[in-house]
Design a protein around this motif. Structure first.
Motif, PDB file in Angstrom:
ATOM      1  N   ALA A  47     -57.916  60.274 -21.972  1.00 35.96           N
ATOM      2  CA  ALA A  47     -58.564  61.555 -21.664  1.00 35.96           C
ATOM      3  C   ALA A  47     -59.541  61.427 -20.490  1.00 35.96           C
ATOM      4  N   ILE A 133     -60.141  56.315 -30.981  1.00 40.88           N
ATOM      5  CA  ILE A 133     -58.749  56.068 -31.393  1.00 40.88           C
ATOM      6  C   ILE A 133     -58.656  55.771 -32.884  1.00 40.88           C
ATOM      7  N   GLY A 157     -45.436  56.799 -30.722  1.00 40.15           N
ATOM      8  CA  GLY A 157     -46.443  56.074 -29.945  1.00 40.15           C
ATOM      9  C   GLY A 157     -47.205  55.115 -30.839  1.00 40.15           C
ATOM     10  N   GLY A 161     -53.148  53.247 -28.861  1.00 46.33           N
ATOM     11  CA  GLY A 161     -54.423  53.134 -29.557  1.00 46.33           C
ATOM     12  C   GLY A 161     -54.433  53.956 -30.841  1.00 46.33           C
ATOM     13  N   GLY A 163     -51.864  55.380 -32.344  1.00 48.52           N
ATOM     14  CA  GLY A 163     -50.745  55.000 -33.200  1.00 48.52           C
ATOM     15  C   GLY A 163     -50.995  53.712 -33.965  1.00 48.52           C
ATOM     16  N   ASN A 185     -42.613  46.782 -27.088  1.00 48.80           N
ATOM     17  CA  ASN A 185     -43.699  46.883 -28.075  1.00 48.80           C
ATOM     18  C   ASN A 185     -43.214  46.911 -29.526  1.00 48.80           C
ATOM     19  N   THR A 223     -40.205  64.876 -27.236  1.00 51.41           N
ATOM     20  CA  THR A 223     -40.367  64.040 -28.439  1.00 51.41           C
ATOM     21  C   THR A 223     -40.838  64.920 -29.597  1.00 51.41           C
ATOM     22  N   THR A 240     -51.487  65.175 -31.127  1.00 48.49           N
ATOM     23  CA  THR A 240     -52.685  64.958 -30.298  1.00 48.49           C
ATOM     24  C   THR A 240     -52.581  65.734 -28.986  1.00 48.49           C
ATOM     25  N   VAL A 261     -59.977  65.541 -32.001  1.00 54.54           N
ATOM     26  CA  VAL A 261     -60.906  64.649 -32.701  1.00 54.54           C
ATOM     27  C   VAL A 261     -62.345  65.105 -32.517  1.00 54.54           C
TER      28      VAL A 261
END
Ligand SMILES: NC(=O)c1ccc[n+]([C@@H]2O[C@H](COP(=O)([O-])OP(=O)(O)OC[C@H]3O[C@@H](n4cnc5c(N)ncnc54)[C@H](OP(=O)(O)O)[C@@H]3O)[C@@H](O)[C@H]2O)c1
Length: 320
Positions: A47, A133, A157, A161, A163, A185, A223, A240, A261
């Motif tokens: 962000a 996160i 994801g 962070g 996820g 990953n 997605t 998010t 958040v």
């Protein structure tokens, strides 16, 4: 006066990396219900570059110049007249409200109610990579979804962070965690504890899973659009990415909501969510992401890397 100034990275205008200026800025003073934190480290989040570019001006009309950064770890330097929970010298961490910011600096003020004691097992740099996160999936999975043991959660994801904490919360809660990540990953999300790892580069998740209770979408776009079909009736998708694209369910028997958040807490309890997260870290139930530490002057380097996307781990700016 020189003593009322501090080093900071701030912007005088929105735009590309060059608008991040390392310079002197006025040192903030704590109000009655605030603590002044001597910042040791500030976390850098996706962000931050979106704010720098001016993408969030409509939601948060920040006055300029603006010191970025909302994840912070440091030591209480001074307290406002009404603060009783903290004293100078206390090691703390916090997420600053998104309409305040200010962590890319030597000092920042925060409402005492939003601050929590730093996890004892982490140094300041690792602690600064945690608050937002960790709070985002906490609020998504526990406050919005009320995730229950045995329920199935798909996390888009999962290596990121947000996820990474979501996977660990799901397993801590006794839920079934399915994660999507790129080939590179997949092993990392297996290490975090996913029950099923889906390679979004080579597989279509909607062909691998069905009837999930909750989807946590940290990606958005197609997605998210492809995710509605895998929810069971009564299921919930939390995204998010609601600021970029409204979260609208295509069917009345499934729901979709955005998560924005918030640092939560009050003067009596302090920030109970961050306190619980700190306890889970200190008791070994939660592992933070790997951290890359840069000096404050290198904030632009962190922005550049985050803007390019597809990197695992947190950038943290070391300030003291
Ligand atoms: N609304 C809120 O309150 C709130 C709060 C926190 C964060 N956010 C937003 O949430 C998003 C995630 O934040 P973060 O801190 O977790 O970011 P991050 O650490 O950069 O993680 C993003 C992850 O997404 C993965 N990814 C990219 N494309 C994907 C795809 N198509 N399918 C599955 N995974 C994919 C990347 O992994 P690979 O390298 O493997 O592709 C990366 O690990 C950001 O957009 C952030 O701005 C919003």
């Amino acid at each position: 006066m020189a003593t009322n100034m501090m080093d900071a990275v701030q912007l005088h205008t929105y735009g590309a990396l060059e608008v991040l200026v390392y310079e002197k800025a006025p040192r903030p003073e704590p109000q009655a219900d605030e603590v002044l934190i001597r910042v040791h480290a500030a976390g850098v989040n996706p962000a931050d570059w979106k704010i720098r570019q001016g993408y969030l001006q409509a939601k948060f009309p920040f006055p300029l110049p603006l010191i970025l950064g909302y994840d912070v770890a440091g030591v209480v330097d001074a307290i406002g007249a009404a603060v009783t929970a903290y004293a100078p010298g206390d090691a703390v961490f916090a997420m600053l409200p998104l309409n305040q910011l200010g962590a890319y600096a030597e000092y920042v003020v925060a409402k005492a109610a939003l601050v929590a004691p730093k996890p004892e097992s982490l140094d300041f740099a690792a602690a600064a990579g945690i608050p937002s996160i960790a709070l985002t999936p906490w609020q998504a999975l526990f406050d919005l979804a009320d995730l229950q043991p045995g329920q199935t959660l798909l996390i888009h994801g999962a290596s990121g962070g947000v996820g990474s904490f979501a996977v660990q919360y799901a397993k801590w809660k006794g839920a079934i965690a399915i994660g999507t990540a790129s080939t590179a990953n997949l092993e990392a999300i297996k290490q975090l504890g996913v029950d099923q790892a889906i390679d979004y580069k080579t597989e279509r998740f909607e062909e691998k899973v069905a009837k999930v209770d909750v989807v946590l979408d940290t990606i958005g776009g197609e997605t998210r659009q492809r995710s509605w079909q895998i929810l069971k009736p009564g299921g919930l998708l939390i995204s998010t990415e609601g600021a970029a694209e409204p979260v609208v369910s295509p069917s009345s028997d499934i729901r979709g909501v955005p998560i924005f958040v918030e640092p939560t807490g009050n003067e009596l309890t302090g920030n109970t969510q961050l306190q619980q997260i700190a306890q889970l870290i200190d008791s070994g139930h939660l592992k933070p992401l790997p951290v890359d530490v840069l000096p404050l002057q290198a904030a632009a380097k962190a922005h550049e890397a985050l803007q390019a996307g597809h990197r695992r781990g947190k950038f943290v700016l070391q300030i003291a």
